[in-house]
Design an enzyme around this catalytic site. Structure first.
Site, PDB file in Angstrom:
ATOM      1  N   GLU A   1      -5.034  -0.501  16.074  1.00 22.48           N
ATOM      2  CA  GLU A   1      -5.763  -1.458  15.240  1.00 22.48           C
ATOM      3  C   GLU A   1      -4.849  -2.563  14.731  1.00 22.48           C
ATOM      4  O   GLU A   1      -3.729  -2.305  14.263  1.00 22.48           O
ATOM      5  CB  GLU A   1      -6.383  -0.733  14.037  1.00 22.48           C
ATOM      6  CG  GLU A   1      -7.138  -1.655  13.097  1.00 22.48           C
ATOM      7  CD  GLU A   1      -7.451  -1.007  11.760  1.00 22.48           C
ATOM      8  OE1 GLU A   1      -7.646  -1.753  10.773  1.00 22.48           O
ATOM      9  OE2 GLU A   1      -7.495   0.245  11.691  1.00 22.48           O
TER      10      GLU A   1
ATOM     11  N   ARG B   1       3.200   1.185  10.070  1.00 23.68           N
ATOM     12  CA  ARG B   1       2.654   1.701   8.808  1.00 23.68           C
ATOM     13  C   ARG B   1       3.724   1.608   7.718  1.00 23.68           C
ATOM     14  O   ARG B   1       4.548   2.497   7.558  1.00 23.68           O
ATOM     15  CB  ARG B   1       2.185   3.143   8.992  1.00 23.68           C
ATOM     16  CG  ARG B   1       1.251   3.632   7.890  1.00 23.68           C
ATOM     17  CD  ARG B   1       0.774   5.036   8.171  1.00 23.68           C
ATOM     18  NE  ARG B   1      -0.018   5.112   9.381  1.00 23.68           N
ATOM     19  CZ  ARG B   1      -1.321   4.847   9.460  1.00 23.68           C
ATOM     20  NH1 ARG B   1      -1.979   4.490   8.382  1.00 23.68           N
ATOM     21  NH2 ARG B   1      -1.970   4.947  10.607  1.00 23.68           N
TER      22      ARG B   1
ATOM     23  N   ARG C   1       2.232  -5.756  12.974  1.00 20.49           N
ATOM     24  CA  ARG C   1       1.634  -5.166  14.170  1.00 20.49           C
ATOM     25  C   ARG C   1       1.569  -6.182  15.309  1.00 20.49           C
ATOM     26  O   ARG C   1       1.672  -5.819  16.478  1.00 20.49           O
ATOM     27  CB  ARG C   1       0.250  -4.611  13.838  1.00 20.49           C
ATOM     28  CG  ARG C   1       0.320  -3.444  12.853  1.00 20.49           C
ATOM     29  CD  ARG C   1      -0.996  -2.729  12.672  1.00 20.49           C
ATOM     30  NE  ARG C   1      -0.825  -1.585  11.766  1.00 20.49           N
ATOM     31  CZ  ARG C   1      -1.600  -0.516  11.742  1.00 20.49           C
ATOM     32  NH1 ARG C   1      -2.628  -0.431  12.575  1.00 20.49           N
ATOM     33  NH2 ARG C   1      -1.379   0.477  10.900  1.00 20.49           N
TER      34      ARG C   1
ATOM     35  N   SER D   1      -9.493  -5.675  11.130  1.00 20.31           N
ATOM     36  CA  SER D   1     -10.851  -5.208  10.863  1.00 20.31           C
ATOM     37  C   SER D   1     -11.636  -6.391  10.318  1.00 20.31           C
ATOM     38  O   SER D   1     -11.221  -7.007   9.331  1.00 20.31           O
ATOM     39  CB  SER D   1     -10.858  -4.073   9.838  1.00 20.31           C
ATOM     40  OG  SER D   1     -10.403  -2.867  10.407  1.00 20.31           O
TER      41      SER D   1
ATOM     42  N   ARG E   1       0.846  -1.200   0.000  1.00 15.18           N
ATOM     43  CA  ARG E   1       0.000   0.000   0.000  1.00 15.18           C
ATOM     44  C   ARG E   1       0.877   1.244   0.000  1.00 15.18           C
ATOM     45  O   ARG E   1       1.888   1.298   0.709  1.00 15.18           O
ATOM     46  CB  ARG E   1      -0.922   0.008   1.228  1.00 15.18           C
ATOM     47  CG  ARG E   1      -1.884  -1.168   1.271  1.00 15.18           C
ATOM     48  CD  ARG E   1      -2.770  -1.136   2.490  1.00 15.18           C
ATOM     49  NE  ARG E   1      -3.530  -2.372   2.617  1.00 15.18           N
ATOM     50  CZ  ARG E   1      -4.308  -2.676   3.660  1.00 15.18           C
ATOM     51  NH1 ARG E   1      -4.435  -1.813   4.651  1.00 15.18           N
ATOM     52  NH2 ARG E   1      -4.951  -3.822   3.706  1.00 15.18           N
TER      53      ARG E   1
END
Length: 425
Positions: free
Chosen positions: A351, A279, A391, A354, A264
């Site tokens: 986070e 990130r 993460r 999801s 990404r």
């Protein structure tokens, strides 16, 4: 993709539900296109019926003794040919309108579930539950500091190889990443998921089907000479596993688990989380994905969330579950639970997964249906990270750090890593 029948017959519903997302939309133009498309379809169908009737009448008159080359039959055949020509023109116009309508609809997000709480931003998300006891101590290091002390990763050499926001893992760091991937895959396949190792490169149709295109083109890396993109998440290829298929209802639910590298651009996030593993432009993730009968998507959503939570519980990582409000929903989601893991060094929840139910939104874009007897319906799709590897590693480092500089690992990971802690080299 939104149902074009709703656009044509009930645009007020779409405007109201997208308004819950904070969008102000005017569907007048789309409604007109949808109605024109429907009118053309009805006119074409009527003419085709007339053409079929004339064709039968030709045969019946010849059987009754009419001259096949006579004026009576010739007149009927002329009428039939004129109808065929008109139908061909209408079909072309209908295809153009259908393509235009579809292209317009691709830019609209999913409608939120009725059960999704209303809200404008992440500040309005609702905490559902917590698990575990967060480690609350002063002087704890953040994961990137621990990683530097243990020589687990190198960002400077990664810039030399690629650019910023990439990371190279070394030694115990590389082994821990591999251990986490294998642990998660084994945990989920043990629960009945079928393991998939999909292509890392995906085509535009796959990205459109899952909802990444055209909305998020700037977030993805594209191969300039091919219609191929680096996958932003295994959700993309998993959605397309059954694109343009009818899945027999007795085969549902289909539950897949896939490891994949993810890519990404993180456009608009520069200056945030510039250190460590939170990130990155490239990261590894284990993804859960379900195809379910529409009547069972609600319980499937609870289960896929529980399966993601099971990873955190097995790794002894405290976390909380948030239900996202309408203003914070992802593009394809109708309802979402976020799992946020506790980072003891940062002193915050972040986070890590999801878990979303997308209703028939992706299935309509990808033409994935199921059949009950003679009834054909779009399936519902669900996805959830199970989990993001980087993460997870960050959480293990921060929550497992010890006074002697080592990092204690949870017992469930020991058989995969080979020992119970990371040691200074």
């Amino acid at each position: 993709m939104l149902d074009q029948r709703l656009v044509r017959d009930n645009p007020e519903l779409i405007s109201r539900e997208l308004g819950r997302r904070g969008m102000d939309v005017d569907l007048t133009g789309l409604q007109l296109i949808a109605q024109q498309q429907r009118d053309l379809e009805e006119r074409r169908s009527g003419l085709q019926a007339d053409g079929n009737r004339i064709g039968k009448e030709v045969g019946q008159r010849i059987q009754a003794g009419a001259d096949p080359k006579g004026a009576e039959v010739a007149e009927l055949r002329l009428q039939g040919n004129q109808i065929k020509q008109t139908v061909a023109v209408l079909e072309d116009e209908e295809k153009q309108l259908t393509a235009r309508l579809r292209e317009e609809l691709l830019s609209y997000p999913n409608l939120p579930s009725k059960a999704c709480p209303d809200g404008r931003s992440e500040d309005d998300n609702k905490e559902v539950r917590r698990w575990g006891d967060p480690r609350l101590e002063d002087g704890l290091m953040e994961h990137w500091q621990i990683a530097e002390q243990l020589s687990l990763l190198d960002t400077e050499r990664s810039v030399r190889i690629a650019q910023s926001r990439f990371v190279t893992l070394f030694g115990q760091g590389a082994r821990l990443e591999r251990s986490l991937i294998n642990f998660m895959l084994d945990l989920h396949t043990g629960k009945g998921y079928r393991e998939v190792l999909p292509p890392v490169l995906v085509n535009s149709a796959s990205l459109k089907g899952s909802g990444q295109l055209p909305k998020f083109a700037e977030e993805s890396f594209r191969c300039a000479d091919d219609d191929l993109w680096l996958t932003p998440t295994a959700e993309v290829p998993l959605t397309s596993l059954h694109r343009d298929e009818i899945i027999p209802s007795e085969q549902l639910p289909l539950r897949y688990v896939a490891y994949s590298p993810c890519f990404r651009r993180e456009a608009g996030s520069y200056g945030r989380d510039t250190r460590g593993l939170i990130r990155l432009h490239q990261f590894n993730k284990v993804e859960l994905y379900w195809f379910v009968h529409p009547e069972h998507s609600e319980e499937a959503h609870a289960q896929i969330t529980a399966d993601a939570e099971a990873v955190l519980q097995a790794l002894e990582l405290p976390y909380r579950v948030l239900e996202l409000c309408t203003g914070d929903l992802g593009f394809s989601a109708a309802r979402t639970y976020d799992l946020e893991v506790w980072l003891a060094g940062a002193g915050a929840f972040r986070e890590i997964s999801s878990c979303s139910v997308c209703s028939d939104f992706q299935a309509r874009r990808s033409s994935i249906r199921t059949k009950d007897g003679k009834t054909t319906r779009l399936v519902h799709t669900l996805n959830g990270s199970g989990l993001a590897i980087g993460r997870t590693m960050a959480a293990l480092l921060e929550n497992g750090q010890q006074p002697d500089g080592s990092v204690k690992l949870p017992q469930a990971l020991v058989p995969y890593f080979g020992c119970d802690r990371l040691q200074p080299e």
